[in-house]
Design a protein around this motif. Structure first.
Motif, mmCIF file in Angstrom:
data_model
loop_
_atom_site.group_PDB
_atom_site.id
_atom_site.type_symbol
_atom_site.label_atom_id
_atom_site.label_comp_id
_atom_site.label_asym_id
_atom_site.label_seq_id
_atom_site.Cartn_x
_atom_site.Cartn_y
_atom_site.Cartn_z
ATOM 1 N N UNK A 91 18.124 -3.200 4.435
ATOM 2 C CA UNK A 91 17.102 -2.243 4.908
ATOM 3 C C UNK A 91 15.607 -2.775 4.940
ATOM 4 N N UNK A 92 15.295 -3.673 4.301
ATOM 5 C CA UNK A 92 13.846 -4.136 4.221
ATOM 6 C C UNK A 92 13.880 -5.041 5.478
ATOM 7 N N UNK A 93 14.975 -5.978 5.583
ATOM 8 C CA UNK A 93 14.806 -6.958 6.860
ATOM 9 C C UNK A 93 14.669 -5.943 8.164
ATOM 10 N N UNK A 94 15.352 -4.743 8.140
ATOM 11 C CA UNK A 94 15.487 -3.915 9.533
ATOM 12 C C UNK A 94 14.087 -3.180 9.713
ATOM 13 N N UNK A 147 11.611 -1.134 -2.075
ATOM 14 C CA UNK A 147 12.488 -0.725 -3.152
ATOM 15 C C UNK A 147 12.197 0.651 -3.917
ATOM 16 N N UNK A 148 11.054 0.497 -4.585
ATOM 17 C CA UNK A 148 10.916 1.787 -5.277
ATOM 18 C C UNK A 148 11.058 3.122 -4.387
ATOM 19 N N UNK A 149 10.506 3.114 -3.160
ATOM 20 C CA UNK A 149 10.442 4.381 -2.077
ATOM 21 C C UNK A 149 11.867 4.608 -1.778
ATOM 22 N N UNK A 150 12.711 3.442 -1.564
ATOM 23 C CA UNK A 150 13.885 3.493 -0.768
ATOM 24 C C UNK A 150 14.739 4.530 -2.114
ATOM 25 N N UNK A 160 16.578 8.003 -1.485
ATOM 26 C CA UNK A 160 18.239 8.080 -1.543
ATOM 27 C C UNK A 160 18.370 9.160 -2.687
ATOM 28 N N UNK A 161 17.577 9.180 -3.835
ATOM 29 C CA UNK A 161 17.925 10.014 -5.025
ATOM 30 C C UNK A 161 17.586 11.562 -4.517
ATOM 31 N N UNK A 162 16.283 11.622 -3.660
ATOM 32 C CA UNK A 162 16.058 13.138 -3.086
ATOM 33 C C UNK A 162 17.230 13.440 -2.180
#
Length: 291
Positions: free
Chosen positions: A112-115, A267-270, A274-276
């Motif tokens: 996800x980060x790389x993309x 990572x924190x935002x992801x 995802x949780x939301x």
């Protein structure tokens, strides 16, 4: 696929087939492609084929194949015996599942980060970091720019190379590179980039002392003949240890720092997103306080 690549691939398959036929002759024809079975684990011909690199000789193919099979047997045999003796594998199963989940999560976050952000660092952000963190970007070792040459003593190009390698004229360096490098063992032009002094020092058979800063401030070239070779080094620029890194040298370090910070924020935002999303879709139920 090129013709040569095609030939290499065919030869590898042929070598593998030859070896596997040899392996299976002692086992009969009812193995179904299985070379070795231990408990519930099987090593197949296909498994072995994936481990063999291309371009092997018949001898190397046989050697590597047998080594891999022995290693596979050792690993799985110990695992099977250990499993029978340990008895309760609940904790190991739990750790295995946790490790698997961690690997999947890491790989997903990395992709996800790389993309989305891997190449998003701007030159402005790198320069801003450099200007505001210069006190932290201190050289631990001296760095230099210049030209390095290693030439046999009997080379007819040596005399001309000695005259040209210290020149600051572009036409002289062009002449050196075009006309007098055929006999050179090693040539490195790094007047356009910073290089650790230790890397260049290691190429020259000479004791430069324990204080490289003192050496660099008093020498701008080195000419040493030893073991049938002449070593030539021209130092066009240098920065001694204890000083602030030049921006050009610090740039890659800053990119790594900013990328690490950026990835941690992503990572924190992801995880939050995802949780939301899982809560909105009713895919997760939380019956305890998370904060």
């Amino acid at each position: 696929m090129t013709k040569s690549t095609h030939i290499i691939n065919i030869s590898v398959v042929a070598l593998l087939t030859f070896f596997l036929i040899a392996c299976t002759k002692t086992k009969g024809d009812g193995s179904g492609g299985v070379l070795v079975s231990i408990g519930h684990s099987n090593l197949t011909k296909e498994d072995l084929q994936k481990e063999l690199p291309a371009g092997l000789t018949p001898e190397d193919s046989t050697k590597i194949s047998r080594a891999f099979i022995r290693s596979w047997i050792d690993s799985h045999l110990i695992s099977e015996i250990a499993a029978r003796n340990i008895g309760d594998l609940t904790e190991i199963d739990r750790m295995t599942e946790q490790y698997r989940n961690d690997l999947i999560a890491y790989e997903y976050r990395k992709r996800m980060y790389d993309d989305h952000l891997k190449n998003s660092l701007s030159k402005d952000s790198i320069e801003a970091y450099y200007n505001s963190h210069k006190a932290e970007l201190i050289l631990q070792r001296p760095i230099i720019k210049g030209i390095y040459l290693k030439i046999p003593n009997d080379s007819p190009a040596l005399k001309k190379a000695k005259k040209l390698y210290c020149s600051d004229k572009t036409e002289d360096i062009d002449k050196l590179e075009k006309e007098y490098l055929n006999g050179a063992i090693h040539y490195d032009y790094f007047k356009d980039r910073w290089v650790d002094w230790e890397r260049i020092e290691a190429l020259i058979p000479e004791d430069f002392g324990s204080n490289p800063n003192a050496f660099l401030t008093s020498h701008n070239k080195v000419e040493i003949s030893q073991g049938g070779f002449t070593y030539l080094l021209y130092i066009s620029e240098y920065v001694t240890s204890g000083n602030i890194m030049p921006y050009q040298y610090a740039e890659e370090t800053i990119k790594d720092i900013l990328a690490y910070q950026q990835r941690a924020q992503y990572d924190r935002k992801l995880r939050i997103d995802l949780l939301k999303e899982a809560e909105d879709n009713g895919e997760i139920t939380i019956n305890c306080a998370l904060e």
